[in-house]
Design a protein around this motif. Sequence first.
Motif, PDB file in Angstrom:
ATOM      1  N   ALA A 404       0.697  -1.317  -0.232  1.00 14.42           N
ATOM      2  CA  ALA A 404      -0.280   0.055   0.318  1.00 14.42           C
ATOM      3  C   ALA A 404       0.835   1.050   0.239  1.00 14.42           C
ATOM      4  CB  ALA A 404      -0.979   0.193   1.055  1.00 14.42           C
ATOM      5  N   HIS A 405       2.165   0.996   0.701  1.00 19.65           N
ATOM      6  CA  HIS A 405       2.297   2.596   0.839  1.00 19.65           C
ATOM      7  C   HIS A 405       3.531   2.576  -0.423  1.00 19.65           C
ATOM      8  CE1 HIS A 405       1.753   2.973   5.418  1.00 19.65           C
ATOM      9  NE2 HIS A 405       2.390   3.512   4.643  1.00 19.65           N
ATOM     10  N   GLU A 406       3.842   1.542  -1.528  1.00 22.72           N
ATOM     11  CA  GLU A 406       4.517   1.799  -2.070  1.00 22.72           C
ATOM     12  C   GLU A 406       4.008   2.263  -3.340  1.00 22.72           C
ATOM     13  OE1 GLU A 406       8.608  -1.496  -2.596  1.00 22.72           O
ATOM     14  OE2 GLU A 406       6.058  -2.292  -3.081  1.00 22.72           O
TER      15      GLU A 406
ATOM     16  N   LYS B 744      -3.884  14.599   0.849  1.00 19.48           N
ATOM     17  CA  LYS B 744      -5.360  14.100   1.737  1.00 19.48           C
ATOM     18  C   LYS B 744      -4.647  12.687   2.454  1.00 19.48           C
ATOM     19  CE  LYS B 744     -10.112  12.603   1.426  1.00 19.48           C
ATOM     20  NZ  LYS B 744     -10.375  13.718   2.000  1.00 19.48           N
ATOM     21  N   HIS B 745      -5.078  12.858   3.664  1.00 16.25           N
ATOM     22  CA  HIS B 745      -4.779  11.576   5.355  1.00 16.25           C
ATOM     23  C   HIS B 745      -5.253  10.322   4.261  1.00 16.25           C
ATOM     24  CE1 HIS B 745      -2.073  12.096   8.724  1.00 16.25           C
ATOM     25  NE2 HIS B 745      -2.746  11.146   8.401  1.00 16.25           N
ATOM     26  N   GLU B 746      -4.344   9.035   4.026  1.00 11.62           N
ATOM     27  CA  GLU B 746      -4.716   8.208   2.774  1.00 11.62           C
ATOM     28  C   GLU B 746      -4.049   7.405   4.732  1.00 11.62           C
ATOM     29  OE1 GLU B 746      -4.976   6.935  -0.587  1.00 11.62           O
ATOM     30  OE2 GLU B 746      -3.484   8.282  -0.648  1.00 11.62           O
ATOM     31  N   MET B 747      -5.966   6.254   4.486  1.00 15.75           N
ATOM     32  CA  MET B 747      -5.047   4.793   5.804  1.00 15.75           C
ATOM     33  C   MET B 747      -5.308   4.058   4.823  1.00 15.75           C
ATOM     34  SD  MET B 747      -6.471   7.290   7.767  1.00 15.75           S
ATOM     35  CE  MET B 747      -7.927   7.314   7.814  1.00 15.75           C
ATOM     36  N   LEU B 748      -4.066   3.682   5.010  1.00 19.92           N
ATOM     37  CA  LEU B 748      -2.915   2.984   3.878  1.00 19.92           C
ATOM     38  C   LEU B 748      -3.069   1.604   3.965  1.00 19.92           C
ATOM     39  CD1 LEU B 748      -0.879   4.709   1.496  1.00 19.92           C
ATOM     40  CD2 LEU B 748      -2.773   4.331   0.723  1.00 19.92           C
ATOM     41  N   GLY B 749      -2.618   1.653   5.425  1.00 16.56           N
ATOM     42  CA  GLY B 749      -2.153   0.177   5.938  1.00 16.56           C
ATOM     43  C   GLY B 749      -3.307  -0.518   6.762  1.00 16.56           C
ATOM     44  N   SER B 855      -1.137   7.478  11.232  1.00 14.02           N
ATOM     45  CA  SER B 855      -1.892   6.540   9.843  1.00 14.02           C
ATOM     46  C   SER B 855      -2.537   5.128   9.606  1.00 14.02           C
ATOM     47  CB  SER B 855      -0.367   6.600   8.676  1.00 14.02           C
ATOM     48  OG  SER B 855       0.282   5.439   9.891  1.00 14.02           O
ATOM     49  N   ASP B 856      -2.940   4.974  11.390  1.00 17.15           N
ATOM     50  CA  ASP B 856      -3.825   3.939  11.136  1.00 17.15           C
ATOM     51  C   ASP B 856      -5.074   4.655  11.494  1.00 17.15           C
ATOM     52  OD1 ASP B 856      -2.518   4.079  13.513  1.00 17.15           O
ATOM     53  OD2 ASP B 856      -1.947   1.869  13.194  1.00 17.15           O
TER      54      ASP B 856
END
Lengths: 429, 1013
Positions: A404-406, B744-749, B855-856
């Motif tokens: 996801a971070h990549e 935009k603050h993305e919650m990727l994990g 980030s979560d």
Amino acid sequence: MRNISFGLKKLRKATLVVAALSFLTVNVSKAQDVVEGRTLFKSKCASCHALDHDGTGPALKPKMNELEESFLIPWIRNNVELRASGNKQAIEAAKFSPSEMTAFPTLTDDQIKSIIAYAKVGDPPKEVVSGGTVVDEGVSGLSIAGVIAIIVLSIVVLVVLGRAVKMLERLILEKQGIVVNEEDNVSLVTGVKGLFKNKKFVFFTVLCLVIVLGSFGWMGMWETGVHTGYQPTQPIKFSHELHAGINQIDCQYCHTGAFKSKNSTIPSLNVCMNCHKNVQARTDDGLISPEIQKIYNALGYNPDTQTYDKTKEKPIEWVRVHNLPDFAYFNHSQHVVVGEEAIRKEAGLSPNDPVCFACHGPVNTMEEVYQYSPLTMKWCINCHKDADISNKKSDAFYANVIAAHEKIKKGEKITPALLGGLECGKCHY
Amino acid sequence: MESNKKYWKGLEELNKTPEFVENNKSEFAEPLPIEDVLSEAGLSTVTPRRDFLKALGFGLGAVTLAACQKAPVHKSIPYLVRPEEVTPGIPNYYVSSFKGNSVMVKTVVGRPIKIEVNPNAGLYSRGTDAQAQASVLDLYDVSKLKNPLLKKDETTWADLDKFVKGELNKVQASGKQIRVVASSLNSPSAKAVVTEFTAKYPTTKLVQYDPISYTGIIKANENSFGKAVLPKYNFDKADLIVSFAADFLGTWISGEEFTAQYTSNRDYKSLEKKKMSRHFQFEAGMSLTGTNADTRIALKLSEEGPALIALYNAITGASLPGAGLPDNATADKALKLVAKELLQNKGKAVVVAGSNDVSVQTLVNAINVAIGSYGTTIDLDNPCKRYEGNDAEFALLVDEMNKGEVGAVFFLNSNPAYDAINAKAFTEGLAKVALKVSFSDREDETADLSDVVAITPNYLEAWGDANTYEGFYSIVQPTINPVFNSRQAEQSLLTWADAPVQDYYQYVRNYWEKNILPAAGKTWNDVLQTGVVASAPKAAGSYGFSLSLDAVAAAIIASSKALKKDIELQIFESIPMRDGKQANNAFLQEFPCPVTKVTWDNYIALNPRQAEKLGYKEFDVVSIKAENGYTVDLPVLFQPGQAMGTASVALGYGRTKAGKAGNNVGKNAFPFVTYTNGTLKYATTATLTGTGRWEELAQTQTHYSFEGRNIVREASFKDFLKDPAAGSGNHHKHKVYDLWTTDKHEMLGNNWVMAIDLNACTGCGSCIVACNVENNIPVVGKDEVRRRREMHWLRIDRYYSFNDEQHGAVTEEKEIAHLDNLENVSVVHQPMLCQHCDHAPCETVCPVLATVHSSDGLNHMAYNRCVGTRYCANNCPYKVRRFNWFNYWNDSRFDNYLNNEFTQLVLNPDVTTRSRGVMEKCSMCIQRIQAGKLTAKIEKRALKDGDIKMACQQACSANAIIFGDKNDPNSEVSKALRSERTYYVLEEINVEPGIGYMTKIRNIDSTTKEVHA
């Protein structure tokens, strides 16, 4: 004649240098033997022999000086064989104690010679090492001296320049025909007074003072609460150098928690007793080493009867070396298991070193443990910013997260910071 | 579908009293003294600037000097011999049982710190109640005795044994009686011990009595069906539940278990299947169950009997005399409707009554037989063994003691000097007993009167077992060595009986290996791991009813008439205090009663209109004189929904020898209880007289108000069936604007979120206590609660609303204020905690960045960074931030609560204790999130849904709190949040909260609307 004597002098100097050098090299090679010998002695012999007094075996220093290498080498390597061959000296020597000396067939001649060399001289007198000086952190004395030197030099330069300017001015004035009073007779006191009236000088001095005091203050404040080098006196003089270094005991053998818990755990005394039930390092009076005796006392153990008395138990109060504040959460297993590879790479550890060295420093050389790393938040964060955890891509836990971070950080290094490792709540809760 | 229905938390909010308006203006109760500073005195001072600079200079200097102290030396003391299973930093879990409920105890380096659910207990334990959660604090109670007492002096067990044995021999020689007085012993091993003791001393008899008695039901079942048992109730099998003052979601028999059953027919999963049970509650005082009912009808205590007779007549067509409620048209209409529906739901309905009257319960049995409950919703073949007390036996004991027939008495987990109804007769009788032995952990009211206090360990230090249902056994195993010099009561009895096996561990084990384990095919070690043994339940049979009800009806009418006098006084068990056994537990004292939100006190609850009639204002102290002459002074609490003509007083307060925290909190209501017709009655009549005094209750209800914003959303089940999004407000979305469009603050994990099902939440509050224990939340005490300084991270807002179906929902405050009837209110419970907003208003105002987003999806709070400006609390629209006004852990003002080293052993080592001057709030149990992630990382596996559970979620029997990762579309929480019922509180201000709420659904339809018309 003058030339000849000069030549002789030169020659003498040269010989002296050569002699000194050769002496040094001899010393150096001998020193190496001694170092190796010390290591070998501590790992192989020290459980029965002391240098200065009898224990299970005789005091070694007098014996080594008294006996011939030709006897000592075969004796040390395999005394049973030597006695079996009918060597009278050997049979005589064995009478020292009813217990048989262990054979060391793997030792080479050189190694045995090293041990003998070490046993003959023993340990050099120890330099007194006080806390705080072991690891020199922060601004070194050299740089401070440099700053002072620069300041002094600039004062000198200023004074000289000032003089030169004055001289030139006078010359110009003289050329213009104006007679100037000589100031050579001005006394020192008035000179100093004059200096204080000199605005440029006062300004410069004050500026210097502000810079010097300010930088001292700044450094002082920067170091407040940083305890790098903190080396408290422990209730037992436990040597990590001996145990982890010379005896090569794995860190985990004692600090069992480090790989599964947030605490690395200080070993309980039953772990010590695994070895120290036998290893007693007795002195020549047959007394158990006072430090090992402390273990026995704490457990209420009687080494003669090999029994424990629960009523005499008294826990050992170790002094914490690494003190994180209560509001900072640190988990050993997170770092030594999950982050091991990245931390090794970041700290540049050699493959043989345990990952613990990254933060705790060369514990295997610490006679007494001191705080190696500053343990400041900056120190934590720098590592979280730099460490490369790209290797975790194949790990099932990280697979999703890193992928996801990549998306946003294509091709860049993946650090803990990128995965949220700098967020307050990750360590403070 | 948007509703304008008005909700209010307390009458002061409803009436906009000046105090309320004043208090509500500011976030903190005590305003800053700005006025004083800016007044002429402040401004006319000559040198305020110089003073300021002086103070600044001094302050700076002082702080610098204070910071110069040497770093303290910390000691690390490892184990001498570390137990193999203990690794410091890794918790261990052991199964045990609390009050018969199987639980999992979390211990860290040997100290129990948290009670969790035992997953092996299945349906028998889906959550834990507040008492279980708080029970860890009882272990670390400084008010306990450290050594056994003999004639008030500390003694050794050897001396004590010598004394007791000597006395017992004397008693036996004299031929006098020996009595073991215990609250219901549901431990089979303990019963075997008593049998063994009886074998040695044959005049021994076990007297079981419960301060909260269920003798009425047991006797009624004996009369009706020949089975003297408490039945097993299956609320999960009931589509229609009719309760007459039985608080089955709270205190009645087994609240947590019934909550799990009840909500399984009402939670979001059930609603997805378009299924929801229907619940009518008839009661006088507002109970937790009443707040959850679809339709709640206020019913006087004296009307309960006639109402049941009317219901019976309506169902069976019989014509028992005394039916009908001439003064209560609403209830009368409701009963007709209920009767009709009960007949429609034969076999899928249940009628329960909270009364302890044999006649009432017999009539309820007859009704249940008529609607076919036996075999489905009521199970008499797998009876419940939680309560076996017999009121008559205890009454007999008091008689025997007074006659001087009893030579020795042993008090096992019982404290009659406090909770017996006629304490005077009991105390006088007790004085005539030669040997009085109390098995107690402290010198409580009974122990104080005893010769011997054989101190017993907490359940966390003890062996034992429990048998709550036929065929269902659970184990009690110690999780720590006894802290004090205590000995289990059972072991003492075995010692005095010279039993062959005196070690109680061995005794329990022998008992299980002989009687329980072989049938189950399990070993002792299995049980120590799983905690329970359950044999397959027997098939529940249906039962017929053949008794003549004439005498029953006559008895009911007689007792009903006796109650029609003055004010009808209901004595009830409150949710926090229950029977008062845990009165010294500060967590429970500060746990706001789910209905009244009162902490640290009891009160007399009156309907506001009733109080107005009598001329009392709220918190006026009135003197309550009961029919039996017992008088106490208590402050008045205005309780909407309370039946007119009735008042309610809670039991469990007024302990005098409970300990530092629990002594003299409130007044004892046990003496109000009466004993008639062989059972205890929790209803009487009383006269009230004003005392002229006024005492403010520490009530949290209007703390943190929402200023009338529309944050509770509800719909009727009928509307829900037509449109699942009914009432959720989701059809009228506001247009939202985003300040952060570019970055935009993305919650990727992960994106940790929560869903709360308002329809499942019963408001019981066990989550609050669970959160307190998990997160080291300090207890602040009564005074501080009055100042609105309670520290609870999670609160449950209880909203009243008024339904006058003739006119539709009441939408204007002024209308409500003029209503002459405040009996008919409905209630919504809304758990409120940090919403972890993605656009958090608190974050933007913090000047030191102490609260920031992760980030979560979490809103982090760094205590060590906080400087205490309190801007964040001011800016939080949900009012969930708490400020530490004191260093509660190290301040002598809080000595009674948590300021001592022993009690502090209860602290969770993974959570920082906060210092004075910093803000705190729900962290979404970040320590649990981090621990769950680390476990997955070490095991090199992906994180699974359900790996991480919040403390509140774990404690919730109703499954109302769902936590998980929103980025995982298959997670439970993602599914829940996709529900059409989901709405976000104050969604319109666009703070993007991380907690979604699901609308409250009420199963009311046009027919029920008629009731209130």
